[in-house]
Write a protein that holds these residues in place. Structure first.
Motif, PDB file in Angstrom:
ATOM      1  N   UNK A 128      44.880  12.077   3.726  1.00 16.78           N
ATOM      2  CA  UNK A 128      45.165  10.658   3.945  1.00 16.78           C
ATOM      3  C   UNK A 128      46.079  10.453   5.148  1.00 16.78           C
ATOM      4  N   UNK A 129      47.115  11.267   5.307  1.00 12.28           N
ATOM      5  CA  UNK A 129      48.041  11.081   6.428  1.00 12.28           C
ATOM      6  C   UNK A 129      47.357  11.315   7.776  1.00 12.28           C
ATOM      7  N   UNK A 130      46.410  12.263   7.831  1.00 13.00           N
ATOM      8  CA  UNK A 130      45.671  12.494   9.081  1.00 13.00           C
ATOM      9  C   UNK A 130      44.748  11.311   9.382  1.00 13.00           C
ATOM     10  N   UNK A 131      44.094  10.790   8.354  1.00  7.05           N
ATOM     11  CA  UNK A 131      43.234   9.613   8.536  1.00  7.05           C
ATOM     12  C   UNK A 131      44.054   8.421   8.996  1.00  7.05           C
ATOM     13  N   UNK A 156      56.389   4.133   8.073  1.00  4.87           N
ATOM     14  CA  UNK A 156      56.604   3.207   6.959  1.00  4.87           C
ATOM     15  C   UNK A 156      55.392   3.177   6.033  1.00  4.87           C
ATOM     16  N   UNK A 157      54.182   3.026   6.588  1.00  7.34           N
ATOM     17  CA  UNK A 157      52.991   2.944   5.732  1.00  7.34           C
ATOM     18  C   UNK A 157      52.713   4.262   5.025  1.00  7.34           C
ATOM     19  N   UNK A 158      52.861   5.377   5.723  1.00  8.82           N
ATOM     20  CA  UNK A 158      52.626   6.680   5.099  1.00  8.82           C
ATOM     21  C   UNK A 158      53.629   6.953   3.986  1.00  8.82           C
ATOM     22  N   UNK A 175      41.693  -1.778   9.873  1.00 10.15           N
ATOM     23  CA  UNK A 175      42.248  -0.426   9.782  1.00 10.15           C
ATOM     24  C   UNK A 175      42.399   0.008   8.336  1.00 10.15           C
ATOM     25  N   UNK A 176      42.835  -0.913   7.493  1.00  9.03           N
ATOM     26  CA  UNK A 176      43.034  -0.543   6.088  1.00  9.03           C
ATOM     27  C   UNK A 176      41.711  -0.206   5.407  1.00  9.03           C
ATOM     28  N   UNK A 177      40.625  -0.786   5.891  1.00  8.45           N
ATOM     29  CA  UNK A 177      39.309  -0.427   5.365  1.00  8.45           C
ATOM     30  C   UNK A 177      38.813   0.900   5.912  1.00  8.45           C
ATOM     31  N   UNK A 178      39.242   1.247   7.119  1.00  9.78           N
ATOM     32  CA  UNK A 178      38.783   2.488   7.737  1.00  9.78           C
ATOM     33  C   UNK A 178      39.547   3.712   7.234  1.00  9.78           C
ATOM     34  N   UNK A 179      40.808   3.529   6.844  1.00 11.57           N
ATOM     35  CA  UNK A 179      41.602   4.673   6.391  1.00 11.57           C
ATOM     36  C   UNK A 179      40.996   5.342   5.161  1.00 11.57           C
ATOM     37  N   UNK A 180      40.625   4.611   4.099  1.00  8.14           N
ATOM     38  CA  UNK A 180      40.036   5.296   2.942  1.00  8.14           C
ATOM     39  C   UNK A 180      38.712   5.997   3.249  1.00  8.14           C
ATOM     40  N   UNK A 181      37.946   5.437   4.176  1.00  9.40           N
ATOM     41  CA  UNK A 181      36.680   6.069   4.557  1.00  9.40           C
ATOM     42  C   UNK A 181      36.958   7.422   5.205  1.00  9.40           C
ATOM     43  N   UNK A 182      37.907   7.453   6.139  1.00  8.59           N
ATOM     44  CA  UNK A 182      38.269   8.722   6.777  1.00  8.59           C
ATOM     45  C   UNK A 182      39.008   9.652   5.818  1.00  8.59           C
ATOM     46  N   UNK A 183      39.759   9.064   4.877  1.00  9.18           N
ATOM     47  CA  UNK A 183      40.521   9.887   3.931  1.00  9.18           C
ATOM     48  C   UNK A 183      39.596  10.678   3.009  1.00  9.18           C
ATOM     49  N   UNK A 184      38.343  10.253   2.893  1.00 13.38           N
ATOM     50  CA  UNK A 184      37.376  11.027   2.108  1.00 13.38           C
ATOM     51  C   UNK A 184      36.995  12.315   2.843  1.00 13.38           C
ATOM     52  N   UNK A 185      37.199  12.348   4.163  1.00 13.55           N
ATOM     53  CA  UNK A 185      36.832  13.508   4.969  1.00 13.55           C
ATOM     54  C   UNK A 185      38.014  14.406   5.320  1.00 13.55           C
ATOM     55  N   UNK A 186      39.239  13.869   5.238  1.00 17.28           N
ATOM     56  CA  UNK A 186      40.433  14.599   5.661  1.00 17.28           C
ATOM     57  C   UNK A 186      41.619  14.103   4.850  1.00 17.28           C
TER      58      UNK A 186
END
Length: 192
Positions: A68-71, A115-117, A55-66
């Motif tokens: 960070x909190x939405x990803x 917590x993570x956000x 999941x931690x690897x997927x969040x930055x990939x999606x954060x490039x498109x939207x």
């Protein structure tokens, strides 16, 4: 609820086969039993940690498109569904997770999401130019701390019912062949 008395004469063979399957050591190995606290925590860390790292690897990939909190929200939903099923089957030996367990797990995942956000948002407030490496360290640290809380919630509340319904079947040493109805006695054994 299953009847304890088989009213039909042809069903005694089926009941005997079910009893044989229930007492078969190989069948017991195929169905994981509820583990003790240390074993279940180890499984929780391995399974949950594996899903968390992915999941931690997927969040930055999606954060490039939207944002960070939405990803993080999308990945949290997907990883919660996957990890709840894995924890039900392998960590706590409860079998397939039902809707109730998924909803209860979603509550603890929501707390973990907050917590993570919050941790990553605080990082960006303290150091606005923080790179992906710092984000990952903060995210994984916060996820690890939230994971300990999730483990306690899942073990003590969400999957606690599966451990208290463990049963032991009374089995005679020599099978008898009777023409009458067959009765199976189940004794509840509390989990430790």
């Amino acid at each position: 609820m299953k009847s304890l008395v088989s009213p039909k004469p042809g069903t005694t063979d089926r009941a005997r086969d079910e009893e044989r399957t229930a007492t078969d050591p190989a069948a017991a190995r195929r169905t994981p039993a509820a583990a003790g606290p240390l074993a279940s925590f180890t499984r929780f860390v391995l399974l949950g940690g594996g899903v968390g790292v992915a999941s931690s690897g997927a969040v930055p990939v999606l954060a490039a498109l939207m944002p960070w909190t939405a990803a993080n929200a999308l990945i949290t939903v997907a990883s919660t569904l996957l990890s709840t099923e894995l924890h039900a089957r392998f960590t706590f030996g409860a079998g397939h997770a039902g809707w109730r367990q998924h909803w209860q797990s979603a509550g603890s995942a929501t707390a973990a999401y907050v917590v993570t956000s919050t941790a990553v948002l605080v990082l960006h407030l303290v150091q606005p130019s923080a790179g992906v490496l710092y984000e990952q360290v903060v995210y994984l640290t916060a996820a690890g701390l939230a994971g300990i809380g999730r483990f306690l919630v899942l073990r003590l509340f969400v999957f606690a019912g599966s451990r208290t319904r463990t049963t032991v079947r009374a089995v005679s040493s020599a099978p008898t062949r009777e023409a009458g109805a067959k009765v199976s006695v189940l004794f509840p054994v509390p989990a430790l």
